[in-house]
Design a protein around this motif. Structure first.
Motif, PDB file in Angstrom:
ATOM      1  N   ALA A 187       0.946  -1.095   0.371  1.00 38.93           N
ATOM      2  CA  ALA A 187      -0.639   0.639   0.136  1.00 38.93           C
ATOM      3  C   ALA A 187       1.235   1.348   0.183  1.00 38.93           C
ATOM      4  CB  ALA A 187      -1.021   0.217   1.048  1.00 38.93           C
ATOM      5  N   HIS A 188       1.467   1.508   0.770  1.00 34.07           N
ATOM      6  CA  HIS A 188       2.668   2.344   0.757  1.00 34.07           C
ATOM      7  C   HIS A 188       3.293   3.047  -0.056  1.00 34.07           C
ATOM      8  CE1 HIS A 188       6.715   1.195   2.325  1.00 34.07           C
ATOM      9  NE2 HIS A 188       6.712   0.352   2.100  1.00 34.07           N
ATOM     10  N   LYS A 189       3.624   2.110  -1.154  1.00 31.77           N
ATOM     11  CA  LYS A 189       4.771   2.077  -2.161  1.00 31.77           C
ATOM     12  C   LYS A 189       3.315   3.544  -3.806  1.00 31.77           C
ATOM     13  CE  LYS A 189       8.000   0.230  -1.427  1.00 31.77           C
ATOM     14  NZ  LYS A 189       8.725   0.715  -1.032  1.00 31.77           N
ATOM     15  N   ILE A 190       1.657   3.242  -2.912  1.00 28.24           N
ATOM     16  CA  ILE A 190       0.821   3.919  -4.481  1.00 28.24           C
ATOM     17  C   ILE A 190       0.062   4.588  -3.176  1.00 28.24           C
ATOM     18  CG2 ILE A 190       0.665   1.776  -6.067  1.00 28.24           C
ATOM     19  CD1 ILE A 190      -2.041   1.666  -3.943  1.00 28.24           C
ATOM     20  N   HIS A 191       1.110   5.609  -2.325  1.00 31.84           N
ATOM     21  CA  HIS A 191      -0.047   6.338  -1.387  1.00 31.84           C
ATOM     22  C   HIS A 191      -0.811   6.650  -0.534  1.00 31.84           C
ATOM     23  CE1 HIS A 191       1.968   9.173  -3.958  1.00 31.84           C
ATOM     24  NE2 HIS A 191       1.671   9.041  -5.336  1.00 31.84           N
ATOM     25  N   GLY A 192      -1.038   5.144  -0.164  1.00 33.60           N
ATOM     26  CA  GLY A 192      -1.020   3.788   0.721  1.00 33.60           C
ATOM     27  C   GLY A 192      -0.872   3.830   2.200  1.00 33.60           C
ATOM     28  N   PRO A 193      -0.986   3.695   3.684  1.00 33.37           N
ATOM     29  CA  PRO A 193      -0.045   3.576   4.546  1.00 33.37           C
ATOM     30  C   PRO A 193       0.510   2.253   4.800  1.00 33.37           C
ATOM     31  CG  PRO A 193      -2.640   2.572   4.637  1.00 33.37           C
ATOM     32  CD  PRO A 193      -3.072   2.823   3.171  1.00 33.37           C
ATOM     33  N   LYS A 194       1.000   2.692   5.645  1.00 31.62           N
ATOM     34  CA  LYS A 194       2.692   1.838   5.841  1.00 31.62           C
ATOM     35  C   LYS A 194       1.439   0.271   6.770  1.00 31.62           C
ATOM     36  CE  LYS A 194       6.228   5.282   5.286  1.00 31.62           C
ATOM     37  NZ  LYS A 194       5.014   6.019   5.107  1.00 31.62           N
ATOM     38  N   GLY A 195       2.499  -1.135   6.337  1.00 35.20           N
ATOM     39  CA  GLY A 195       1.959  -1.431   7.186  1.00 35.20           C
ATOM     40  C   GLY A 195       0.898  -3.229   7.058  1.00 35.20           C
ATOM     41  N   ILE A 196       0.910  -2.395   5.933  1.00 32.93           N
ATOM     42  CA  ILE A 196      -0.270  -3.494   4.486  1.00 32.93           C
ATOM     43  C   ILE A 196       0.229  -3.616   3.546  1.00 32.93           C
ATOM     44  CG2 ILE A 196      -1.869  -1.689   4.315  1.00 32.93           C
ATOM     45  CD1 ILE A 196      -4.163  -3.622   4.573  1.00 32.93           C
ATOM     46  N   GLY A 197       0.151  -4.986   2.888  1.00 33.25           N
ATOM     47  CA  GLY A 197       0.205  -5.801   1.570  1.00 33.25           C
ATOM     48  C   GLY A 197      -0.884  -6.191   1.260  1.00 33.25           C
ATOM     49  N   ALA A 198      -0.480  -7.132  -0.237  1.00 36.26           N
ATOM     50  CA  ALA A 198      -1.237  -8.071  -0.511  1.00 36.26           C
ATOM     51  C   ALA A 198      -0.715  -8.862  -1.219  1.00 36.26           C
ATOM     52  CB  ALA A 198      -3.651  -7.388  -0.989  1.00 36.26           C
ATOM     53  N   LEU A 199      -0.768  -9.677  -1.380  1.00 37.60           N
ATOM     54  CA  LEU A 199      -1.230 -11.359  -2.118  1.00 37.60           C
ATOM     55  C   LEU A 199      -2.203 -11.698  -3.281  1.00 37.60           C
ATOM     56  CD1 LEU A 199       1.372 -13.076  -3.606  1.00 37.60           C
ATOM     57  CD2 LEU A 199       0.771 -15.064  -1.727  1.00 37.60           C
ATOM     58  N   TRP A 200      -2.159 -11.381  -4.352  1.00 38.92           N
ATOM     59  CA  TRP A 200      -3.824 -11.933  -5.388  1.00 38.92           C
ATOM     60  C   TRP A 200      -2.372 -13.078  -6.026  1.00 38.92           C
ATOM     61  CZ3 TRP A 200      -3.085 -13.145 -10.617  1.00 38.92           C
ATOM     62  CH2 TRP A 200      -4.833 -13.558 -11.595  1.00 38.92           C
ATOM     63  N   ILE A 201      -4.014 -13.735  -5.869  1.00 36.28           N
ATOM     64  CA  ILE A 201      -3.430 -15.123  -6.224  1.00 36.28           C
ATOM     65  C   ILE A 201      -4.464 -15.530  -7.071  1.00 36.28           C
ATOM     66  CG2 ILE A 201      -3.495 -17.916  -5.574  1.00 36.28           C
ATOM     67  CD1 ILE A 201      -3.404 -16.056  -2.752  1.00 36.28           C
ATOM     68  N   ARG A 202      -3.854 -16.077  -8.723  1.00 35.31           N
ATOM     69  CA  ARG A 202      -4.873 -16.606  -9.572  1.00 35.31           C
ATOM     70  C   ARG A 202      -6.120 -17.422  -8.986  1.00 35.31           C
ATOM     71  NH1 ARG A 202      -5.534 -15.986 -14.457  1.00 35.31           N
ATOM     72  NH2 ARG A 202      -3.372 -14.264 -15.138  1.00 35.31           N
ATOM     73  N   ASP A 203      -7.313 -17.668  -9.861  1.00 38.00           N
ATOM     74  CA  ASP A 203      -8.053 -18.925  -9.167  1.00 38.00           C
ATOM     75  C   ASP A 203      -7.284 -20.204  -9.658  1.00 38.00           C
ATOM     76  OD1 ASP A 203      -9.863 -17.042  -8.278  1.00 38.00           O
ATOM     77  OD2 ASP A 203     -11.268 -17.072 -10.287  1.00 38.00           O
ATOM     78  N   GLY A 204      -7.729 -21.625  -8.849  1.00 37.74           N
ATOM     79  CA  GLY A 204      -7.085 -22.089  -9.693  1.00 37.74           C
ATOM     80  C   GLY A 204      -5.523 -22.881  -9.213  1.00 37.74           C
ATOM     81  N   GLY A 215      -6.527 -18.943  10.243  1.00 40.72           N
ATOM     82  CA  GLY A 215      -6.977 -18.641   9.209  1.00 40.72           C
ATOM     83  C   GLY A 215      -8.612 -17.640   8.094  1.00 40.72           C
ATOM     84  N   GLN A 216      -8.073 -16.398   8.349  1.00 41.77           N
ATOM     85  CA  GLN A 216      -9.346 -15.654   8.757  1.00 41.77           C
ATOM     86  C   GLN A 216      -9.524 -15.605   7.520  1.00 41.77           C
ATOM     87  OE1 GLN A 216      -7.074 -15.263  10.897  1.00 41.77           O
ATOM     88  NE2 GLN A 216      -8.116 -14.900  13.109  1.00 41.77           N
ATOM     89  N   GLU A 217      -7.999 -15.321   6.228  1.00 44.59           N
ATOM     90  CA  GLU A 217      -8.422 -14.833   4.717  1.00 44.59           C
ATOM     91  C   GLU A 217      -8.815 -16.063   4.627  1.00 44.59           C
ATOM     92  OE1 GLU A 217      -7.476 -11.423   2.681  1.00 44.59           O
ATOM     93  OE2 GLU A 217      -8.402 -11.522   4.477  1.00 44.59           O
ATOM     94  N   ARG A 218      -9.523 -16.462   3.165  1.00 44.63           N
ATOM     95  CA  ARG A 218     -10.209 -17.231   2.758  1.00 44.63           C
ATOM     96  C   ARG A 218      -9.106 -17.724   1.889  1.00 44.63           C
ATOM     97  NH1 ARG A 218     -12.546 -13.519  -2.246  1.00 44.63           N
ATOM     98  NH2 ARG A 218     -12.707 -12.324  -0.731  1.00 44.63           N
TER      99      ARG A 218
END
Length: 363
Positions: A187-204, A215-218
Motif C-alpha cells: 500500500a505505501h508505494k501507492i500513497h497508502g498506509p504502511k503496514g499492509i500489502g497483499a498477495l493476488w492469487i489466480r483462481d486455481g 485462517g481468517q483470509e479465504r
C-alpha cells in the motif's frame, strides 16, 4: 524539504487518510467478529479488497498481508519445486530464495544485461519442465527498469511453472500483465498506509499458508486484519485507478524535464527506454554520495535501495548490471511522482549538481 524518495515510500494521499480515520477514531470492531459492529468492519475490508483487486487481472482474488515482504515470502515458500529468478530482484525475493536453497530447494538466478533486462538465452535454459516457480519484478525498485513480465510468464507457463510477479513498484503505475499467477503489492508505494500489502492469487493456484492460526483470509492466511489499514489501501488503489493516466503523464513530464536538466557528466543507470519514469538512477564518476547527502539534508533522496541504505555495501542491482563497486557507490536514486512539482524537482537537481561540482573542485 523536497521529497525525492518515492521508491522507498510515497506520501500518504489525503483520500487514504480520510478513509482510515473513522476506523482509528471510533469504529474499533474486529472484522472477524460475528456481531453487527464486526460485520460492519468486515464490510469495509471487503470493499477495500475489491478496490485493490480492480487494478489486477481478472480471475483471481486478493489476500491482505502485513506488507509485500510477507506476500513474497508466502508466495515463494508456499510453492514447491525448483525456483528461477533474476539477479536484480528485491532482497525480499533473493533472501527468501536463498533460505529455500539452504533447505535443499533448487534455485537458478539468471543474470541481466547492462540495461537491467534479463539474459533471455540464460532464462530459457533455466526455465525447464519441472520448474516450480519463476519470479520477476515488474518495475525494479532501484533502477526503474520494467521487466518483460508477460514474456517471462509465458516461458514459465510453457514449462508448467507458477509465475510470481513482484509488482510493488509497478502496481497502480503500470498495467499488471494478465499472465501472472501470483502478484505481490504494497500500500505505501501507492500513497497508502504502511503496514499492509497483499498477495493476488489466480483462481486455481493453491499455495501453502505461511502463517497458521485462525485462517481468517479465504486463502488460509491467518491474523486479524486492520479495517483502517485495509480502508486506506483500498482508497489509495481506487485513486490510483482514477488517476492512472494523469499520474503516468506527470511522471513522464518530470522525467523528461529532469534528464534535460542534469549535467552531461551524469550517466543514467539501466535502460532509458524500458523503465518507469518516476525513477532516475544516476551516477557521476568520483562522487562521494554520503557527503552529498550530508550537504543536502533538506533534499530527501537515496544512495540506492532504501532497504540497503546504510549497509555500506554496493547495490547488488548496480553490480548485476556490470557497474564496479566505485561506480555503484557513486550513484544516487531520485524518485518522484504525483505530489512532486516540476519546480521543486529542478530546484533539487540544481542543488545536487552544484554540490557535486563543488566536490570535484575541492578534490
Amino acid at each position: 524539504m523536497i521529497y525525492l524518495d518515492y521508491q522507498a515510500t510515497t506520501p500518504l494521499a489525503p483520500e487514504a487518510l480520510a478513509a482510515m480515520l473513522p476506523w482509528l477514531e471510533s469504529q474499533h470492531a474486529n472484522p472477524h467478529s460475528a456481531h453487527a459492529l464486526g460485520r460492519a468492519a468486515k464490510a469495509a475490508v471487503e470493499v477495500a479488497r475489491e478496490q485493490v483487486a480492480d487494478l489486477m487481472p481478472e480471475g483471481g482474488a486478493v489476500s491482505f498481508t502485513s506488507g509485500a515482504t510477507e506476500a513474497l515470502n508466502w508466495a515463494i515458500k508456499g510453492t514447491s519445486g525448483p525456483i528461477v529468478t533474476l539477479a536484480t530482484e528485491h532482497a525480499a525475493v533473493l533472501d527468501t530464495v536463498e533460505a529455500e536453497a539452504r533447505s535443499g530447494r533448487q534455485v537458478a538466478i539468471v543474470p541481466v544485461g547492462s540495461d537491467g533486462l534479463p539474459d533471455f538465452p540464460a532464462l530459457r535454459a533455466a526455465i525447464r519442465p519441472g520448474t516450480g516457480l519463476v519470479t520477476a519484478m515488474l518495475v525494479n525498485n532501484e533502477i526503474g527498469v520494467i521487466q518483460p513480465v508477460a514474456q517471462i510468464a509465458a516461458l514459465a507457463r510453457a514449462a508448467g511453472a507458477v509465475f510470481l510477479c513482484d509488482a510493488v513498484q509497478g502496481y497502480g503505475r503500470e498495467l499488471i500483465p494478465d499472465e501472472c499467477d501470483l502478484v505481490a503489492i504494497s500500500a505505501h508505494k501507492i500513497h497508502g498506509p504502511k503496514g499492509i500489502g497483499a498477495l493476488w492469487i489466480r483462481d486455481g493456484i493453491d499455495i501453502e499458508p505461511l502463517m497458521h492460526g485462525g485462517g481468517q483470509e479465504r486463502s488460509g492466511r491467518s491474523g486479524t486484519l486492520s479495517p483502517a489499514l485495509c480502508a486506506g489501501f483500498g482508497a489509495a488503489a481506487q485513486l490510483a485507478k482514477q488517476r492512472f493516466g494523469a499520474d503516468h503523464a506527470h511522471a513522464e513530464q518530470l522525467f523528461r524535464a529532469a534528464l534535460a536538466h542534469v549535467a552531461v557528466d551524469w550517466q543514467l543507470n539501466g535502460s532509458r527506454d524500458e523503465r518507469y519514469h518516476g525513477n532516475l538512477n544516476l551516477r557521476r564518476p568520483g562522487l562521494d554520495v554520503a557527503r552529498l547527502m550530508s550537504e543536502l539534508r533538506d533534499v530527501a533522496f537515496s544512495a540506492g535501495s532504501a532497504c540497503a541504505s546504510g549497509s555500506g555495501r554496493p547495490s547488488h542491482v548496480l553490480r548485476a548490471i556490470g557497474l564496479s563497486d566505485a561506480q555503484a557507490k557513486s550513484s544516487i536514486r531520485l524518485g518522484f511522482g504525483r505530489y512532486t512539482s516540476e519546480e521543486e524537482l529542478i530546484a533539487a537537481l540544481d542543488r545536487i549538481n552544484h554540490a557535486a561540482r563543488a566536490q570535484k573542485v575541492s578534490a
